[in-house]
Design a protein around this motif. Structure first.
Motif, short mmCIF file in Angstrom:
data_model
loop_
_atom_site.label_atom_id
_atom_site.label_comp_id
_atom_site.label_asym_id
_atom_site.label_seq_id
_atom_site.Cartn_x
_atom_site.Cartn_y
_atom_site.Cartn_z
N ARG A 115 16.14 -30.92 -5.58
CA ARG A 115 16.36 -32.35 -5.89
C ARG A 115 15.24 -33.11 -5.28
NH1 ARG A 115 21.50 -33.24 -7.43
NH2 ARG A 115 23.00 -31.35 -7.15
N ASP A 116 15.01 -34.22 -5.74
CA ASP A 116 13.95 -35.36 -5.14
C ASP A 116 14.36 -35.43 -3.49
OD1 ASP A 116 12.10 -36.81 -5.05
OD2 ASP A 116 13.15 -38.72 -5.49
N GLY A 117 13.24 -35.25 -2.84
CA GLY A 117 13.36 -35.59 -1.28
C GLY A 117 13.75 -33.99 -0.55
N GLY A 118 13.80 -33.10 -1.51
CA GLY A 118 14.11 -31.79 -0.73
C GLY A 118 13.28 -31.40 0.14
N ASP A 119 12.06 -31.70 0.14
CA ASP A 119 10.89 -31.37 1.03
C ASP A 119 10.99 -32.14 2.35
OD1 ASP A 119 9.97 -33.60 -0.27
OD2 ASP A 119 8.06 -33.00 -0.12
N VAL A 120 11.87 -33.09 2.15
CA VAL A 120 12.04 -33.96 3.69
C VAL A 120 13.27 -34.30 3.90
CG1 VAL A 120 10.01 -35.17 3.50
CG2 VAL A 120 11.89 -36.04 2.50
N GLY A 121 14.34 -33.27 3.48
CA GLY A 121 16.01 -33.24 3.73
C GLY A 121 16.24 -33.95 4.94
N VAL B 6 10.28 -40.36 8.12
CA VAL B 6 10.51 -40.75 6.65
C VAL B 6 11.13 -42.14 6.80
CG1 VAL B 6 12.05 -40.21 4.72
CG2 VAL B 6 11.04 -38.36 5.99
N VAL B 7 10.69 -43.07 5.71
CA VAL B 7 11.35 -44.29 5.87
C VAL B 7 11.84 -44.62 4.38
CG1 VAL B 7 10.61 -46.97 5.94
CG2 VAL B 7 9.76 -45.35 7.46
N ILE B 8 13.14 -45.07 4.53
CA ILE B 8 13.88 -45.38 3.23
C ILE B 8 14.32 -47.13 3.12
CG2 ILE B 8 15.01 -43.00 3.32
CD1 ILE B 8 17.38 -44.41 4.29
N ASP B 9 14.38 -47.47 2.15
CA ASP B 9 14.80 -48.85 1.92
C ASP B 9 16.32 -48.86 1.98
OD1 ASP B 9 15.85 -47.89 -0.55
OD2 ASP B 9 14.15 -48.99 -1.80
N ASP B 10 17.05 -50.22 1.85
CA ASP B 10 18.42 -50.33 2.02
C ASP B 10 19.11 -49.84 0.85
OD1 ASP B 10 17.64 -52.43 0.20
OD2 ASP B 10 18.25 -53.96 1.33
N LYS B 11 18.36 -49.31 0.03
CA LYS B 11 19.09 -48.64 -1.22
C LYS B 11 19.30 -47.03 -1.03
CE LYS B 11 19.24 -52.48 -3.67
NZ LYS B 11 20.58 -53.22 -3.73
N GLY B 12 18.60 -46.66 -0.11
CA GLY B 12 18.20 -45.13 0.33
C GLY B 12 17.15 -44.54 -0.43
N ASN B 13 16.25 -45.37 -1.17
CA ASN B 13 15.28 -44.57 -1.62
C ASN B 13 13.96 -44.42 -0.64
OD1 ASN B 13 16.17 -45.05 -4.28
ND2 ASN B 13 15.69 -47.12 -3.88
N VAL B 14 13.36 -43.21 -0.63
CA VAL B 14 12.29 -42.62 0.35
C VAL B 14 11.16 -43.68 -0.28
CG1 VAL B 14 10.60 -40.94 0.92
CG2 VAL B 14 12.94 -40.59 0.57
N LEU B 15 10.37 -44.34 0.90
CA LEU B 15 9.28 -45.35 0.70
C LEU B 15 8.04 -44.52 0.89
CD1 LEU B 15 10.80 -48.87 1.97
CD2 LEU B 15 10.55 -47.86 -0.21
N VAL B 16 8.03 -43.75 2.29
CA VAL B 16 6.88 -43.27 2.48
C VAL B 16 7.18 -42.32 3.63
CG1 VAL B 16 6.45 -45.01 4.62
CG2 VAL B 16 4.46 -43.77 3.50
N GLN B 17 6.47 -41.31 3.94
CA GLN B 17 6.42 -40.33 5.02
C GLN B 17 5.28 -40.03 5.63
OE1 GLN B 17 7.22 -36.19 3.53
NE2 GLN B 17 7.45 -36.97 1.78
N GLU B 18 5.37 -39.37 6.76
CA GLU B 18 4.10 -39.14 7.64
C GLU B 18 4.66 -38.05 8.58
OE1 GLU B 18 0.95 -39.67 7.00
OE2 GLU B 18 1.23 -41.67 5.78
N SER B 19 3.63 -37.02 8.95
CA SER B 19 3.97 -36.10 9.81
C SER B 19 2.57 -35.60 10.81
CB SER B 19 4.23 -34.71 8.96
OG SER B 19 3.30 -34.33 8.19
N VAL B 20 3.04 -34.98 11.98
CA VAL B 20 1.94 -34.67 12.89
C VAL B 20 2.62 -33.26 13.26
CG1 VAL B 20 1.17 -35.00 15.08
CG2 VAL B 20 1.66 -36.97 13.73
N ALA B 21 1.52 -32.23 13.21
CA ALA B 21 1.84 -31.10 13.30
C ALA B 21 2.13 -30.71 14.82
CB ALA B 21 0.42 -30.03 13.13
N LEU B 22 2.87 -29.69 15.32
CA LEU B 22 3.21 -29.21 16.62
C LEU B 22 2.63 -27.90 16.68
CD1 LEU B 22 6.67 -30.88 17.19
CD2 LEU B 22 4.60 -31.74 18.09
#
Length: 496
Positions: A416-422, A15-31
């Protein structure tokens, strides 16, 4: 930009955020999880590293990662990653939901009566210390080579920096840390034949523990970034949701289910199977109730009936079914709170020729909600109460499930927003805190500025019209485990 890496059981997420704390993008790989024997649960640490490389490559296709300022880590707790003196992995990591070490837990409790006082927690098979005792007794050749024990996310930090480190929130789940001092305890380590020489240095979750090695930076095209200690997944999830002060709490609906509350001091309550750990932020602690199979229960049932989770939930919603006489115990991996029983079994009861898949889906959702009510009752008896709860985790994406949990707990729940990537968001926030702290900023000011609660997406109030239905069904749920416990033990002893 700041990157948070969340090493979960079923996948690694970036999960990448900016310097304001906003989520910019997310990626995942299964295990994948290996279960070579009953009650065993293992992963190859090399699969974590390969997943990390995949996530970085996916993120690089969407963002210019040369602008990254720091990386923070979050990870599944309790896993025993065993290394030799050269830092080589000795065997697959024994995971948090592995139940093989029950006998070792009983032996540790009997041999070291001060274990509970020093660690603040019961010895449970999920924790790290009894796993090492099991290795010592069952794999003596491996134990003889053992030089270091790392938790899963800390193994990634080691591969990234070349230095061995941990944070006090994750380390508290090993049974080797004294949560009051927030450091390793010599007596607890000696109970499993270890010393501090076998352990990484413990930091606060927002501390920088090293710098990305030059070789890894060149290989992946990244700058020489500071690496921040990070947190165990639940503490990281709390940071991501802004749950940082006493009286706040959240529920995580991941592979496992967690009911998490913040406390101002270490408040041990092992008699009610409550986990009392350090928070990822300085001068904070937390308590947890844990059910071992939350979203995993729904995924298991979906696989069983050859449906996707989304198909099951859509069919249930379309049927408008709100009540069922089917009851489900979600003990597919044993249970922690309140039973501390690795041999507890999952069960359906109340099936008939008229039972539909929708009834069974609803029973699974309710069963997990009842297990969270068990956690709420245990935390309440430990003096931990909250008026409202945030929700995080993949399972929290279902509005129907969120409403069922609100009904069962009789609590106001907030999605809340971002709850799926807490946890990933929390790891990224810890990266930001660590980098800013290293520049001389005051940590408490940084926490107030950046560890805020994300935007509210939906609020769920309990439905009073279903109150009596859930109360009566919960009473049956509680009795089912006790009524069938002896029968399940006999079933477990049948030759196969």
């Amino acid at each position: 930009m700041y990157l948070g890496l969340d090493l979960g059981t079923s996948g690694l997420k970036g999960v990448v955020i900016d310097d304001k704390g906003n989520v910019l993008v997310q990626e995942s790989v299964a295990l994948a999880v290996d279960s070579p024997h009953a009650m065993w649960s293992e992963q190859d640490p090399e699969s974590w590293w390969l997943a990390f490389i995949d996530v970085i490559q996916q993120l690089q296709q969407r963002l210019d990662l040369s602008k990254l300022k720091a990386i923070g880590l979050s990870g599944q707790m309790h896993g025993a990653t065993l290394l030799d003196g050269q830092g080589n992995v000795l065997r697959p990591c024994i995971l948090w939901n592995d139940g093989r070490s029950q006998a070792q837990c009983q032996a540790l409790m009997a041999e070291f009566p001060d274990l509970i006082e020093r660690s603040g927690n019961l010895a449970m098979p999920g924790f790290t210390a009894p796993k090492i005792r099991w290795v010592q007794e069952n794999e003596p050749d491996i134990f003889a080579q053992l030089a270091y024990v790392l938790l899963p996310k800390d193994y990634l930090a080691y591969r990234l920096t070349g230095f061995m480190s941990s944070d006090c929130s994750d380390a508290a789940g090993t049974l080797w840390l004294n949560p009051q001092t927030r450091q390793w305890d010599d007596a607890l380590l000696s109970a499993t034949g270890l010393t501090q020489a076998n352990m990484p240095r413990v930091y606060e979750g927002c501390d920088v523990v090293g710098t990305l090695s030059e070789a890894i930076a060149q290989e992946l095209g990244l700058p020489l970034l500071p690496i921040v200690a990070g947190a165990g997944d639940n503490a990281a999830g709390a940071v991501g949701m802004g749950v940082t002060n006493p009286g706040q709490g959240f529920i995580s609906l991941g592979t496992s289910g967690v009911y998490f509350t913040v406390s101002e001091s270490h408040k041990a309550n092992p008699q009610n199977t409550v986990h009392a750990f350090c928070h990822a932020l300085p001068n904070r602690w937390h308590q947890m109730g844990v059910t071992l199979s939350a979203a995993n229960s729904l995924a298991w049932f979906a696989k069983l009936v050859d449906k996707t989770v989304v198909e099951l939930l859509d069919a249930l919603e379309d049927s408008d079914t709100q009540r069922t006489k089917v009851l489900f115990l979600p003990y597919l991996s044993g249970e922690r709170t309140p039973h501390n029983d690795p041999q507890a079994n999952g069960q359906f009861i109340g099936l008939s020729n008229t039972t539909r898949v929708e009834d069974m889906t609803l029973a699974v959702l309710e069963g997990v909600a009842f297990s969270l009510l068990d956690c709420q009752n245990a935390l309440s008896s430990a003096g931990s109460m909250v008026d409202e709860l945030s929700l995080i985790g993949g399972g929290a994406r279902s509005a129907m499930w969120r409403q069922i949990i609100a009904n069962v707990l009789n609590k106001r729940l907030i999605y809340r927003d971002g709850g799926d990537v807490g946890p990933g968001l929390g790891a990224a926030r810890l990266a930001l805190l660590g980098e800013q702290q290293s520049l001389g900023q005051n940590i408490e000011s940084l926490i107030s500025q950046y560890c805020t609660m994300p935007e509210v997406l939906e609020v769920h109030e309990p439905d009073a019209s279903l109150g009596s239905y859930y109360r009566d069904k919960y009473a049956l749920y509680q009795s089912l485990y006790h009524v069938t416990k002896d029968l399940n033990e006999k079933l477990a002893s049948l030759p196969m």
